[in-house]
Design an enzyme around this catalytic site. Structure first.
Site, PDB file in Angstrom:
ATOM      1  N   LYS A   1       1.055  -1.219   0.132  1.00 27.42           N
ATOM      2  CA  LYS A   1      -0.032   0.132   0.199  1.00 27.42           C
ATOM      3  C   LYS A   1       1.023   1.208  -0.130  1.00 27.42           C
ATOM      4  O   LYS A   1       0.534   2.095  -0.489  1.00 27.42           O
ATOM      5  CB  LYS A   1      -0.751   0.098   1.102  1.00 27.42           C
TER       6      LYS A   1
ATOM      7  N   GLU B   1      -2.888   6.869   7.979  1.00 25.97           N
ATOM      8  CA  GLU B   1      -3.591   7.909   7.183  1.00 25.97           C
ATOM      9  C   GLU B   1      -4.583   8.589   7.745  1.00 25.97           C
ATOM     10  O   GLU B   1      -5.265   8.145   8.880  1.00 25.97           O
ATOM     11  CB  GLU B   1      -4.326   7.061   5.879  1.00 25.97           C
TER      12      GLU B   1
ATOM     13  N   HIS C   1     -15.753  -3.503   5.404  1.00 30.52           N
ATOM     14  CA  HIS C   1     -14.889  -3.141   4.294  1.00 30.52           C
ATOM     15  C   HIS C   1     -14.923  -3.903   2.934  1.00 30.52           C
ATOM     16  O   HIS C   1     -13.921  -4.147   2.265  1.00 30.52           O
ATOM     17  CB  HIS C   1     -13.018  -3.056   4.650  1.00 30.52           C
TER      18      HIS C   1
ATOM     19  N   ARG D   1      -5.789  -6.372 -11.110  1.00 27.40           N
ATOM     20  CA  ARG D   1      -6.202  -7.697 -11.643  1.00 27.40           C
ATOM     21  C   ARG D   1      -7.771  -7.252 -11.932  1.00 27.40           C
ATOM     22  O   ARG D   1      -7.947  -6.281 -12.015  1.00 27.40           O
ATOM     23  CB  ARG D   1      -6.520  -8.519 -10.400  1.00 27.40           C
TER      24      ARG D   1
END
Lengths: 500, 168
Positions: free
Chosen positions: A116, A199, A234, A291
């Site tokens: 990430k 974040e 999520h 993908r």
């Protein structure tokens, strides 16, 4: 072009790829675990090879056996689907070394965008906005320092994360230490890597992603966005394209940012840039999914493109079949992920035998399914059984079609999320398109509505009449015996004979 | 013939007054004229006062029917009136405050224990988190009690039907 492709996956996505192969005149090779001998993808493929015992680690993640199967079959390329090995740079590299074409980006591109923080750094360098936060792994002390600079609330995220694991939202300083510990431990057990970064947490934001295609000839196009804000834990539940929130200006800004980033990463094949979008229509890059996505059909429905065929063409060295100026979004498409789980019992997975199946059909309805009447939903894999997609001239028609199709869809023997979707698509806020990534969780916290009184009355009548007319000998199981031969296979065989 | 039918915590009275086509079926205070025609397997076509419904009926246990109508699943427990009430009999077996067991619904792995031995728990409280089919699931207490025995450890693999926790 390839004459044979191995599909390193199972379930509905393997069936989806087989369909593209068949339309292109390419032989499709399935692989299967011992639990999947009778799975739909094995029945529909041209060839199928056993690769190991049921657990994924010994079968669908078993690189050696998959490569061996490809060589035995004489396949020249491997389509990884989604999940399993689809974003594993070692698998892509191994294919490259074995002179098999991996239908996806290069191993370097997967690596460059994989972690990430790697993706965040690259995006920042390319001038694509990212959520404020750090771009590398942090010690506990550094996390505390970073939180001081960024300001609460924050989200602690595993660098190797995915599917919502190794992720903790923190709104008070007191919770910080515990959240770091929890995120590290989850990341460690799920991904074997406890590294985390921080974040800023954007409450009330939407999850909107941009589909791109990139060929090896320098062409990169964007195919419009997908709104994926309806999530539980999520995980996406309902997706649509276009987003009810995105206007032409935001679409072209996000699309151009996605193209810029794909070029910076030397990315090829199909990919998805995930963004958070706030109420002021500012967007922030989250991560790249290297993908085909589960929700790719909604983009196919509004663009008219077949993304799997595009993937195969790009992997074979051919250019993308369209230019940016040719791409028009027509109408509106929505997808419901149908899982074998019980929405009224904490979404408990519900594996088992499907004894009754009636698929919806009619105008604007598409079912991408991995099940058939009489099949087993095994305990070993993701509980997705199918994806129901509806298209309409506008969002309202698409939703009405979806509700109509959900009422036609009958899957019995396992519990499914069909009643959950019916309730979501009746909610006034969902109908108004006023959604964000926490919407569904708070909606669920209020408790799901019970079935409407009218249908319950009918069920009571039917139940009493059923018992009243029941023969005392009891009823056999509903096994009707499926069709002896798949019509697809017959068609393909006839086709093969003609080609000879 | 009359039935009592338990659905979503409410008990209804359903009586089949006349058979044949149409049949007369009374649900609580309302009588419906119903044409009930089998199609295939557990699928029936119902015409209820001119309205048409497709209904799938699956027998999950004695008198326990799962009935699917237009995208909604109804789990209803029917009992012929005049018969010994199964439920009453069962309640007698169980007794009040008897032990309850938390059982693994399928093979999986214990991710987290949310309670300790000897701890008091309330109805609906999360007891244990297990992972199966790539998803984590929290198993909850069906009623209040005290954790008597924890039979598994975090990280352990468990089989379907295995008893994980006993609550008294």
């Amino acid at each position: 072009m390839f004459n044979k492709i191995l599909i390193a996956n199972r379930g509905e996505i393997a069936v989806r790829v087989i369909r593209a192969c068949r339309e292109m005149g390419i032989a499709a090779v399935a692989i299967y675990s011992e639990a999947d001998r009778t799975a739909l993808h094995v029945r529909l493929a041209d060839e199928a090879y056993l690769i190991g015992p049921p657990p994924s680690a010994q079968s669908y993640l078993n690189v050696d056996r998959i490569i061996e199967a490809a060589k035995t079959a004489g396949a020249k390329a491997i389509h990884p689907g989604y999940g399993f090995l689809s974003e594993n740079p070692e698998f892509a590299l191994r294919c490259e070394q074995e002179r098999l074409v991996f239908i996806g980006p290069s191993s370097q591109a997967i690596r460059a965008m994989g972690g990430k923080t790697a993706g965040r750094s690259l995006a920042a360098k390319a001038g694509v906005p990212v959520v404020p936060g750090t771009t590398r792994e942090l010690s506990d002390q550094e996390v505390l320092q970073a939180v001081k600079e960024i300001g609460l609330p924050v989200v602690i995220k595993a660098i190797a994360g995915g599917g919502g694991k190794g992720m903790r939202i923190v709104s008070t300083e007191a919770d910080l230490a515990g959240a770091i510990r929890a995120a590290r431990s989850e990341a460690s057990s799920s991904f074997g890597n406890p590294a985390v970064y921080v974040e800023r947490y954007l409450g009330g934001a939407r999850h909107i992603e941009m589909q791109i295609l990139a060929d090896g000839k320098g062409h990169v196009v964007y195919l419009g966005e997908r709104e994926c804000s309806l999530q539980r834990r999520h995980q996406k539940v309902v997706e649509e394209s276009p987003s009810p929130f995105v206007d032409a200006d935001l679409r072209s800004r996000m699309g151009e940012a996605a193209v810029k980033l794909a070029k910076a990463a030397a990315y090829t094949n199909a990919g998805t840039m995930e963004f958070l979008v706030d109420s002021g229509r500012n967007f922030y890059f989250l991560e790249l999914n290297a993908r085909l996505q589960v929700e790719h059909p909604v983009t196919e429905m509004v663009t008219g493109l077949d993304l799997v065929k595009e993937q195969i063409r790009i992997a074979a060295g051919e250019p993308i079949s369209v230019r940016q100026d040719d791409i028009r979004l027509r109408g509106h498409a929505i997808e419901c992920r149908i899982y074998a789980e019980d929405p009224f019992n904490n979404f408990m997975p519900s594996p088992g035998k499907i004894h009754t199946l009636r698929n919806p059909s009619g105008p604007g309805v598409r079912v991408d399914s991995g099940i058939y009447e009489g099949c087993e939903v095994p305990i070993y894999y993701d509980p997705i059984v199918s994806k129901l997609v509806a298209w309409g001239r506008d969002r309202d028609e698409a939703i009405r079609r979806m509700r109509r199709a959900l009422a036609e869809y009958v899957i019995l023997g396992v519990k499914t999320s069909i009643p959950f979707h019916r309730r979501i698509l009746s909610d006034p806020q969902v109908l108004a398109g006023e959604i964000h990534t926490q919407f569904l969780e708070s909606w669920l916290a209020k408790g799901m509505a019970e079935a409407k009184g009218n249908l319950a009355e009918i069920a009571l009548v039917a139940g009493a009449l059923y018992l009243h007319t029941k023969k005392p000998s009891g009823r056999g199981s509903a096994g009707q015996g499926g069709p002896a031969e798949s019509p697809w296979k017959l068609a393909a065989r006839q086709e093969a004979v003609r080609r000879r | 013939m009359s039935y009592t039918a338990d659905f979503q915590g409410r008990t209804h009275r359903v009586a089949v007054n006349t058979m044949g086509s149409p049949a007369a079926v009374r649900v609580d205070e309302t009588t419906h004229e119903v044409d009930f025609t089998p199609i295939v397997g557990g699928l029936f076509s119902l015409l209820v006062g001119g309205r048409s419904f497709e209904v799938d009926v699956v027998e999950e246990g004695e008198g326990v029917l799962a009935i699917w109508v237009e995208g909604e699943l109804h789990q209803i427990e029917f009992e012929e009136e005049g018969r010994l009430r199964r439920k009453a009999a069962r309640a007698g077996d169980k007794g009040r405050g008897g032990p309850q067991t938390i059982v693994a619904p399928m093979p999986g792995k214990v991710v987290k224990l949310l309670v300790a031995s000897g701890q008091e728990v309330t109805s609906g409280q999360g007891i244990i988190v297990i992972e199966a089919m790539k998803m984590e699931n929290e198993l909850k207490a069906a009623g209040p009690g005290v954790v008597k025995e924890i039979k598994v450890q975090e990280g352990a693999g468990v089989g379907g039907g295995e008893i994980l926790v006993v609550i008294e």
